[in-house]
Design an enzyme around this catalytic site. Structure first.
Site, PDB file in Angstrom:
ATOM      1  N   GLU A 102      -2.584 -55.314  -4.849  1.00 16.28           N
ATOM      2  CA  GLU A 102      -3.605 -55.584  -5.860  1.00 16.28           C
ATOM      3  C   GLU A 102      -4.009 -57.035  -5.709  1.00 16.28           C
ATOM      4  O   GLU A 102      -3.306 -57.821  -5.091  1.00 16.28           O
ATOM      5  CB  GLU A 102      -3.076 -55.291  -7.273  1.00 16.28           C
ATOM      6  CG  GLU A 102      -1.909 -56.179  -7.723  1.00 16.28           C
ATOM      7  CD  GLU A 102      -2.329 -57.503  -8.331  1.00 16.28           C
ATOM      8  OE1 GLU A 102      -3.443 -57.596  -8.892  1.00 16.28           O
ATOM      9  OE2 GLU A 102      -1.561 -58.470  -8.226  1.00 16.28           O
TER      10      GLU A 102
ATOM     11  N   SER B  60       1.299 -60.994 -10.218  1.00 14.21           N
ATOM     12  CA  SER B  60       0.383 -61.959  -9.621  1.00 14.21           C
ATOM     13  C   SER B  60       1.170 -62.932  -8.734  1.00 14.21           C
ATOM     14  O   SER B  60       1.843 -62.496  -7.801  1.00 14.21           O
ATOM     15  CB  SER B  60      -0.411 -62.684 -10.715  1.00 14.21           C
ATOM     16  OG  SER B  60      -1.547 -63.323 -10.177  1.00 14.21           O
TER      17      SER B  60
ATOM     18  N   HIS C  63      -4.507 -56.945 -12.302  1.00 12.53           N
ATOM     19  CA  HIS C  63      -5.239 -57.774 -13.266  1.00 12.53           C
ATOM     20  C   HIS C  63      -6.256 -56.914 -14.008  1.00 12.53           C
ATOM     21  O   HIS C  63      -7.469 -57.055 -13.849  1.00 12.53           O
ATOM     22  CB  HIS C  63      -5.936 -58.935 -12.551  1.00 12.53           C
ATOM     23  CG  HIS C  63      -5.005 -59.896 -11.903  1.00 12.53           C
ATOM     24  ND1 HIS C  63      -4.307 -59.601 -10.723  1.00 12.53           N
ATOM     25  CD2 HIS C  63      -4.628 -61.155 -12.247  1.00 12.53           C
ATOM     26  CE1 HIS C  63      -3.566 -60.655 -10.389  1.00 12.53           C
ATOM     27  NE2 HIS C  63      -3.743 -61.603 -11.294  1.00 12.53           N
TER      28      HIS C  63
END
Length: 306
Positions: free
Chosen positions: A207, A109, A277
């Site tokens: 992502e 992330s 995620h």
């Protein structure tokens, strides 16, 4: 390329929070998982700090990162969570310290910014995987996500197939190249900085989470305009959680956006990978050589430790 040393039973891993404040309860509960792997956990001095939306001041978060890489007792540096803030400290990192003390570095992330900066400044292979406060310490932590930590204990090739989840071929073909990337928002945030992502001859992982299709459209448009998409050998599109419009207005779908920007690059592009995620979360080493086959719907990665 520098491969970090593999972990052994009895080793110590260090928790740091280089972005937002982690969920302390989940972080604490994750310790049981690491203990089950035969590992000890050492918390960074400032890992529980809160400074607005940051886990401590820039100086405090930087201090923990440096301390863990410098600590001879720590074999792996594990980011407790993501959120926001790593881009604020990237210019101040002592990359010579990391180069001289190469260790497993794990997170995803917002940690994407550090993955990119550390790899390009030092050559160290780093790992994109679930974090203590974000997933590991929660009740629904997936068995496969946990098993992915085995790659840290012995060098092993990773093989992603449709046995893990359905994949969608956007563009056919096959490619090899160093795997790079991670969170799309953070990839784009490196543009026009000293840590701008290098995509030449690479396989790019993308992502994201909670980004509507128009937002993903804008980020892919920026990457395209910056020339980053046309340099690639291939693209691995991971999980885009909650990539749906929220205002009730007409919208393109995520698939339509990906097809528009990635469908005519002349390189293999496969989407639907459980990387990001999501649960399960297939953890991958960044910086190793990868092989993407659209025909077989497979992704193969060389080991990330020595």
């Amino acid at each position: 390329m520098i491969l970090p040393k593999r972990l052994q039973s009895g080793d110590t891993v260090g928790f740091i929070a280089p972005a937002s404040p982690p969920n302390i309860k989940s972080m604490e509960q994750s310790i049981e998982f690491f203990t089950s792997l035969g590992l000890k956990v050492k918390e960074g001095k400032h890992v529980r700090n809160v400074h607005g939306y940051l886990a401590g001041t820039d100086e405090e978060r930087l201090e923990d990162l440096h301390a863990m890489f410098a600590d001879p007792e720590v074999s792996a540096v594990i980011c407790a969570g993501g959120g926001y803030g790593t881009g604020r400290i990237a210019d101040k990192i002592d990359y010579d310290l990391i180069r001289q003390n190469p260790k497993i570095f794990w997170g995803y992330s917002d940690i994407t910014y550090l993955h990119t900066a550390i790899r390009q400044e030092t050559g160290l292979v780093t790992f994109h995987g679930p974090m203590p406060a974000s997933e590991i310490g929660k009740d629904e932590f997936h068995e496969l996500s946990g098993k992915m930590f085995a790659q840290l204990f012995e060098p092993r090739e990773l093989h992603y197939t449709e046995a893990i989840g359905e994949l969608n071929v956007i563009t056919a073909g096959g490619a090899t190249g160093e795997l790079t990337g991670g969170n799309l928002t953070l990839i784009v945030s490196t543009l026009n900085t000293k840590h701008e992502i290098d995509t030449k001859d690479k396989i790019l992982l993308i992502e994201d989470v909670d980004e509507e299709p128009y937002r993903i459209d804008g980020m892919l448009s920026q990457l395209k305009s910056a020339g980053k998409l046309h340099e690639l050998n291939g693209i691995v599109a991971g999980d885009f959680k909650n990539a749906v419009p929220t205002n009730g207005k007409p919208s393109l779908s995520l698939d339509e956006v990906l097809q528009h920007y990635l469908g005519d690059l002349g390189i293999p592009v496969v989407s639907g990978f459980k990387i990001g995620h999501c649960e399960p979360h297939f953890s991958v080493p960044l910086g190793v050589n990868a092989k993407l086959s659209a025909a077989d719907k497979t992704l193969t990665l060389l080991p990330g430790v020595e």
